[in-house]
Design a protein around this motif. Structure first.
Motif, PDB file in Angstrom:
ATOM      1  N   PRO A   1       1.542  -3.175  -6.096  1.00 40.67           N
ATOM      2  CA  PRO A   1       1.269  -1.790  -5.439  1.00 40.67           C
ATOM      3  C   PRO A   1       0.008  -1.294  -5.630  1.00 40.67           C
ATOM      4  N   VAL A   2      -0.684  -0.909  -4.328  1.00 38.12           N
ATOM      5  CA  VAL A   2      -1.853  -0.327  -4.316  1.00 38.12           C
ATOM      6  C   VAL A   2      -1.830   0.931  -3.991  1.00 38.12           C
ATOM      7  N   TRP A   3      -2.254   1.977  -4.727  1.00 39.82           N
ATOM      8  CA  TRP A   3      -2.252   3.371  -4.595  1.00 39.82           C
ATOM      9  C   TRP A   3      -3.375   4.224  -3.819  1.00 39.82           C
ATOM     10  N   VAL A   4      -2.754   4.813  -2.580  1.00 39.56           N
ATOM     11  CA  VAL A   4      -3.983   5.762  -1.739  1.00 39.56           C
ATOM     12  C   VAL A   4      -3.223   7.153  -1.656  1.00 39.56           C
ATOM     13  N   TYR A   5      -4.064   7.946  -1.012  1.00 41.77           N
ATOM     14  CA  TYR A   5      -3.797   9.345  -0.923  1.00 41.77           C
ATOM     15  C   TYR A   5      -3.645   9.544   0.563  1.00 41.77           C
ATOM     16  N   SER A   6      -2.819  10.067   1.057  1.00 36.80           N
ATOM     17  CA  SER A   6      -2.501  10.557   2.460  1.00 36.80           C
ATOM     18  C   SER A   6      -2.126  11.787   2.642  1.00 36.80           C
ATOM     19  N   PRO A   7      -2.716  12.875   3.281  1.00 39.21           N
ATOM     20  CA  PRO A   7      -2.408  14.131   3.365  1.00 39.21           C
ATOM     21  C   PRO A   7      -1.132  14.617   3.929  1.00 39.21           C
ATOM     22  N   TRP A   8      -0.391  15.459   3.504  1.00 40.91           N
ATOM     23  CA  TRP A   8       0.971  15.956   4.173  1.00 40.91           C
ATOM     24  C   TRP A   8       0.905  16.194   5.727  1.00 40.91           C
ATOM     25  N   ASN A   9      -0.073  16.852   5.983  1.00 46.72           N
ATOM     26  CA  ASN A   9      -0.187  17.518   7.436  1.00 46.72           C
ATOM     27  C   ASN A   9      -0.279  16.298   8.412  1.00 46.72           C
TER      28      ASN A   9
ATOM     29  N   VAL B   1       0.740  -1.318  -0.262  1.00 47.43           N
ATOM     30  CA  VAL B   1      -0.049  -0.090   0.106  1.00 47.43           C
ATOM     31  C   VAL B   1       0.801   1.231   0.097  1.00 47.43           C
ATOM     32  N   VAL B   2       0.808   1.945  -1.172  1.00 44.04           N
ATOM     33  CA  VAL B   2       1.748   3.284  -1.385  1.00 44.04           C
ATOM     34  C   VAL B   2       1.037   4.423  -1.309  1.00 44.04           C
TER      35      VAL B   2
ATOM     36  N   ASN C   1     -10.003   8.309  -0.919  1.00 45.39           N
ATOM     37  CA  ASN C   1      -8.438   7.939  -0.558  1.00 45.39           C
ATOM     38  C   ASN C   1      -7.802   7.007  -1.273  1.00 45.39           C
ATOM     39  N   LYS C   2      -8.453   6.987  -2.901  1.00 43.67           N
ATOM     40  CA  LYS C   2      -7.782   6.260  -3.761  1.00 43.67           C
ATOM     41  C   LYS C   2      -7.105   7.274  -4.774  1.00 43.67           C
ATOM     42  N   ILE C   3      -6.103   6.470  -5.434  1.00 45.78           N
ATOM     43  CA  ILE C   3      -5.468   7.438  -6.343  1.00 45.78           C
ATOM     44  C   ILE C   3      -5.517   6.307  -7.764  1.00 45.78           C
ATOM     45  N   THR C   4      -5.897   7.055  -8.602  1.00 44.95           N
ATOM     46  CA  THR C   4      -5.856   6.292  -9.985  1.00 44.95           C
ATOM     47  C   THR C   4      -4.729   6.912 -11.117  1.00 44.95           C
ATOM     48  N   LYS C   5      -4.164   6.181 -12.040  1.00 51.64           N
ATOM     49  CA  LYS C   5      -3.541   6.319 -12.813  1.00 51.64           C
ATOM     50  C   LYS C   5      -2.340   7.417 -12.457  1.00 51.64           C
ATOM     51  N   PRO C   6      -1.526   6.797 -11.368  1.00 49.49           N
ATOM     52  CA  PRO C   6      -0.609   7.875 -10.881  1.00 49.49           C
ATOM     53  C   PRO C   6       0.664   7.602 -11.950  1.00 49.49           C
ATOM     54  N   ARG C   7       1.472   8.826 -12.026  1.00 52.89           N
ATOM     55  CA  ARG C   7       2.723   8.610 -12.928  1.00 52.89           C
ATOM     56  C   ARG C   7       3.793   9.640 -12.460  1.00 52.89           C
ATOM     57  N   GLY C   8       4.824   9.247 -12.445  1.00 48.95           N
ATOM     58  CA  GLY C   8       5.971  10.090 -11.893  1.00 48.95           C
ATOM     59  C   GLY C   8       6.947   9.351 -11.445  1.00 48.95           C
ATOM     60  N   TYR C   9       8.228  10.072 -11.098  1.00 49.54           N
ATOM     61  CA  TYR C   9       9.557   9.281 -10.658  1.00 49.54           C
ATOM     62  C   TYR C   9       9.084   8.493  -9.432  1.00 49.54           C
TER      63      TYR C   9
END
Length: 265
Positions: free
Chosen positions: A77-85, A35-36, A53-61
């Motif tokens: 890998p499974v993509w999720v969103y997590s706020p910086w704060n 879980v990334v 809290n899910k992210i689809t089609k992520p791209r980048g380094y």
């Protein structure tokens, strides 16, 4: 020979579960998955479509690096969103590992684990279109400066620069970039790779990247404090660095030579 066959067959049966057990031994939240987590979109590093809290089609380094790490660990890998704060808040994480261009610091290590570094960075100065270009830190000190909360950039502003005007702070990259775009903020101080890539992606929104401040920072991926996964990821990162994968991914996603950004003193 016939007498040996049962023994060989038994050895094969024992070997298969042993290999499977080795792969299952990776200490992750869900068997077979890594879980990334990513945070706010950062050009070149990680961008995608956030739904809840899910992210689809992520791209980048960082996305490609996470894929490479997951492959080495035989995980999906499974993509999720997590706020910086909330990234460095103590307590249970809802991810196995998070890539958010997080600088490794002793203070942050008190509440989370970091992997070894996957990129070096200094602080950069992104200007609004109406701002005058500073040629020194003394010039920068006189400007309306802004930073993002809970970042080393904001910490540097407060502890080292100590500007003449009250610092404007924003909870997210998106909000800080917007403040620069509408000329509310003259100079946004944030990691030089981030501001340089944002300027490249939307050049008409900003003035120049005026310079960088040498801080010798290093990015590390964030994990649960005392995670048993940390050491395993470090071994993989070392392998990916030595075999050239990390260098190739940086070249793929960052066509900017950050070292050529002038240094402000």
């Amino acid at each position: 020979m016939k007498r040996l066959l049962p023994l060989l067959a038994l050895a094969a049966l024992v070997a298969v579960p042993a290999a499977s057990a080795g792969r299952q031994a990776v200490p992750v939240m869900h068997s077979g998955q890594l879980v990334v987590a990513f945070g706010d979109p950062a050009p070149g590093f990680a961008q995608g479509t956030v739904r809840g809290n899910k992210i689809t089609k992520p791209r980048g380094y960082e996305v490609d690096l996470a894929k490479a790490i997951a492959a080495q660990l035989h995980l999906k890998p499974v993509w999720v969103y997590s706020p910086w704060n909330s990234l460095f808040a103590p307590g249970q994480k809802k991810f196995d590992i998070s890539f958010q261009e997080a600088t490794i610091t002793a203070q942050r290590k008190k509440t989370v684990d970091f992997t070894s570094s996957y990129m070096n960075a200094n602080q950069g100065v992104l200007l609004s279109k109406k701002a005058s270009v500073p040629h020194s830190l003394a010039d920068l000190k006189k400007m309306q400066v802004c930073g993002q909360t809970n970042t080393t950039g904001l910490q540097w502003i407060q502890d080292q620069l100590k500007p003449d005007k009250k610092v404007l702070t924003f909870p997210s990259l998106t909000a800080a970039f917007q403040a620069v775009t509408i000329n509310r903020c003259d100079a946004f101080i944030m990691d030089v790779p981030i501001v340089s890539l944002q300027k490249k992606q939307t050049p008409s929104h900003f003035g120049p990247v005026a310079g960088q401040i040498v801080t010798h920072e290093q990015y590390g991926a964030v994990l649960q404090k005392n995670s048993k996964l940390t050491q395993k990821v470090d071994v993989v990162l070392e392998k990916l660095t030595k075999n050239g994968t990390v260098g190739k991914l940086q070249k793929k996603w960052f066509s900017i030579n950050f070292a050529k950004v002038p240094v402000l003193k």
